[in-house]
Design a protein around this motif. Sequence first.
Motif, mmCIF file in Angstrom:
data_model
loop_
_atom_site.group_PDB
_atom_site.id
_atom_site.type_symbol
_atom_site.label_atom_id
_atom_site.label_comp_id
_atom_site.label_asym_id
_atom_site.label_seq_id
_atom_site.Cartn_x
_atom_site.Cartn_y
_atom_site.Cartn_z
ATOM 1 N N MET A 1 0.908 -1.241 0.089
ATOM 2 C CA MET A 1 0.038 -0.014 0.015
ATOM 3 C C MET A 1 0.852 1.241 0.023
ATOM 4 S SD MET A 1 -3.016 -1.145 2.746
ATOM 5 C CE MET A 1 -3.927 0.385 2.266
ATOM 6 N N ARG A 2 0.658 2.105 -0.875
ATOM 7 C CA ARG A 2 1.493 3.348 -1.178
ATOM 8 C C ARG A 2 0.598 4.528 -0.721
ATOM 9 N NH1 ARG A 2 3.093 7.555 -4.166
ATOM 10 N NH2 ARG A 2 5.390 7.816 -4.282
ATOM 11 N N PHE A 3 0.865 5.449 0.425
ATOM 12 C CA PHE A 3 0.075 6.283 0.823
ATOM 13 C C PHE A 3 0.581 7.687 0.387
ATOM 14 C CE2 PHE A 3 -0.631 2.806 3.434
ATOM 15 C CZ PHE A 3 -1.940 2.629 3.807
ATOM 16 N N ASP A 4 0.029 8.771 -0.228
ATOM 17 C CA ASP A 4 0.634 9.879 -0.776
ATOM 18 C C ASP A 4 0.664 10.901 0.417
ATOM 19 O OD1 ASP A 4 1.743 11.874 -1.958
ATOM 20 O OD2 ASP A 4 0.235 11.947 -3.653
ATOM 21 N N THR A 5 1.693 10.951 1.214
ATOM 22 C CA THR A 5 1.590 11.710 2.248
ATOM 23 C C THR A 5 2.048 13.317 2.029
ATOM 24 O OG1 THR A 5 3.776 10.845 2.911
ATOM 25 C CG2 THR A 5 2.072 9.870 3.844
ATOM 26 N N TYR B 1 8.550 12.658 4.924
ATOM 27 C CA TYR B 1 8.426 11.301 4.080
ATOM 28 C C TYR B 1 7.353 11.904 2.928
ATOM 29 C CZ TYR B 1 10.586 8.906 7.923
ATOM 30 O OH TYR B 1 11.583 8.413 8.904
ATOM 31 N N PRO B 2 7.796 11.754 1.883
ATOM 32 C CA PRO B 2 6.676 12.192 0.905
ATOM 33 C C PRO B 2 5.659 11.024 0.574
ATOM 34 C CG PRO B 2 8.924 11.702 -0.333
ATOM 35 C CD PRO B 2 9.140 11.708 1.505
ATOM 36 N N TYR B 3 6.065 10.007 0.868
ATOM 37 C CA TYR B 3 5.033 8.709 0.552
ATOM 38 C C TYR B 3 5.562 7.751 1.667
ATOM 39 C CZ TYR B 3 8.729 6.660 -2.182
ATOM 40 O OH TYR B 3 9.856 6.063 -2.516
ATOM 41 N N VAL B 4 4.520 7.014 2.110
ATOM 42 C CA VAL B 4 4.763 5.647 2.760
ATOM 43 C C VAL B 4 4.338 4.287 2.090
ATOM 44 C CG1 VAL B 4 4.024 4.556 5.090
ATOM 45 C CG2 VAL B 4 4.284 7.203 4.976
ATOM 46 N N GLU B 5 5.236 3.596 2.130
ATOM 47 C CA GLU B 5 4.997 2.123 1.625
ATOM 48 C C GLU B 5 5.093 1.202 2.466
ATOM 49 O OE1 GLU B 5 5.986 2.809 -3.440
ATOM 50 O OE2 GLU B 5 7.500 1.704 -1.948
ATOM 51 N N ILE B 6 3.855 0.471 2.577
ATOM 52 C CA ILE B 6 3.775 -0.594 3.608
ATOM 53 C C ILE B 6 3.648 -2.046 2.629
ATOM 54 C CG2 ILE B 6 2.460 -1.680 5.531
ATOM 55 C CD1 ILE B 6 1.361 1.139 6.088
ATOM 56 N N VAL B 7 4.618 -2.715 3.007
ATOM 57 C CA VAL B 7 4.687 -4.193 2.277
ATOM 58 C C VAL B 7 4.254 -5.180 3.266
ATOM 59 C CG1 VAL B 7 6.175 -5.651 0.784
ATOM 60 C CG2 VAL B 7 6.471 -3.231 0.721
ATOM 61 N N PHE B 8 3.399 -6.164 2.672
ATOM 62 C CA PHE B 8 2.836 -7.089 3.883
ATOM 63 C C PHE B 8 2.602 -8.447 3.008
ATOM 64 C CE2 PHE B 8 -0.461 -4.301 2.613
ATOM 65 C CZ PHE B 8 -1.383 -5.200 2.146
ATOM 66 N N PHE B 9 2.686 -9.464 3.598
ATOM 67 C CA PHE B 9 2.415 -10.567 3.006
ATOM 68 C C PHE B 9 0.886 -11.246 3.504
ATOM 69 C CE2 PHE B 9 2.874 -15.459 2.969
ATOM 70 C CZ PHE B 9 3.080 -15.640 1.661
ATOM 71 N N ILE B 10 0.339 -11.696 2.330
ATOM 72 C CA ILE B 10 -1.162 -12.281 2.645
ATOM 73 C C ILE B 10 -0.841 -13.833 2.596
ATOM 74 C CG2 ILE B 10 -3.481 -12.586 2.109
ATOM 75 C CD1 ILE B 10 -2.732 -9.879 3.466
ATOM 76 N N ASN B 11 -0.894 -14.551 3.595
ATOM 77 C CA ASN B 11 -0.930 -16.168 3.455
ATOM 78 C C ASN B 11 -2.153 -17.010 3.470
ATOM 79 O OD1 ASN B 11 -1.116 -15.958 6.171
ATOM 80 N ND2 ASN B 11 0.728 -16.769 6.819
ATOM 81 N N ASP B 12 -3.133 -16.128 3.923
ATOM 82 C CA ASP B 12 -4.595 -16.647 4.176
ATOM 83 C C ASP B 12 -5.608 -15.594 3.660
ATOM 84 O OD1 ASP B 12 -7.168 -17.895 4.785
ATOM 85 O OD2 ASP B 12 -6.527 -18.197 6.930
ATOM 86 N N GLN C 1 -8.963 -14.723 5.542
ATOM 87 C CA GLN C 1 -8.917 -13.844 6.798
ATOM 88 C C GLN C 1 -9.269 -12.342 6.548
ATOM 89 O OE1 GLN C 1 -5.711 -13.958 9.352
ATOM 90 N NE2 GLN C 1 -5.587 -16.230 9.511
ATOM 91 N N ASN C 2 -9.600 -11.568 7.156
ATOM 92 C CA ASN C 2 -9.540 -10.213 6.992
ATOM 93 C C ASN C 2 -8.249 -9.331 7.531
ATOM 94 O OD1 ASN C 2 -11.958 -9.985 6.092
ATOM 95 N ND2 ASN C 2 -12.997 -9.939 8.060
ATOM 96 N N TYR C 3 -7.849 -8.498 6.954
ATOM 97 C CA TYR C 3 -6.515 -7.871 7.279
ATOM 98 C C TYR C 3 -6.782 -6.190 7.473
ATOM 99 C CZ TYR C 3 -4.141 -12.219 5.915
ATOM 100 O OH TYR C 3 -3.791 -13.404 5.933
ATOM 101 N N HIS C 4 -6.291 -5.752 8.382
ATOM 102 C CA HIS C 4 -6.220 -4.266 8.360
ATOM 103 C C HIS C 4 -4.881 -3.776 8.590
ATOM 104 C CE1 HIS C 4 -8.509 -0.578 9.611
ATOM 105 N NE2 HIS C 4 -7.771 -0.380 10.698
ATOM 106 N N ILE C 5 -4.885 -2.835 8.010
ATOM 107 C CA ILE C 5 -3.475 -1.699 7.962
ATOM 108 C C ILE C 5 -3.503 -0.573 8.295
ATOM 109 C CG2 ILE C 5 -1.046 -1.544 6.336
ATOM 110 C CD1 ILE C 5 -1.927 -4.401 6.508
#
Length: 139
Positions: A89-93, A106-117, A120-124
């Motif tokens: 997810m890339r957020f244009d800060t 920080y001109p942007y924030v990138e959050i990298v994450f792994f989905i293995n299931d 499920q529901n994931y909240h970032i």
Amino acid sequence: MSVNRLHQLKSHILSDNKITAMTGSPSPLTTHVLNTAMGVPGSNMAINLYQHDHSTNAWSLITTGTTNDDGRCPGLITKQQFTSGVYKMRFDTAQYWASMGETCFYPYVEIVFFINDPGQNYHIPLLLSRFSYSTYRGS
């Protein structure tokens, strides 16, 4: 408590109902941006969602969105699109802070994450100030 703060709380409480109504079914991936410096939701922030293609080692844009008045971005991805893999997810800060006449580190924030299931529901969530940010896996 001020009337403005009561209105914010009401919007926050009703937001889950709004998400379900807007998308038909809730997205398995959600986010919530909070401007911790001002104590308000991070509204009107551009977000891009990518999935990593292991075979080409490239990121593929899945969708774009903008946070609403509550700092949420409903309908990022459907359950059918949501598969196992690495996402970003890339957020244009920079644009967000500039819209308030501010600069940021920080001109942007990138959050990298792994989905293995993907069942499920994931909240970032993104907790943000002009000079720092943090995140965690929420529920």
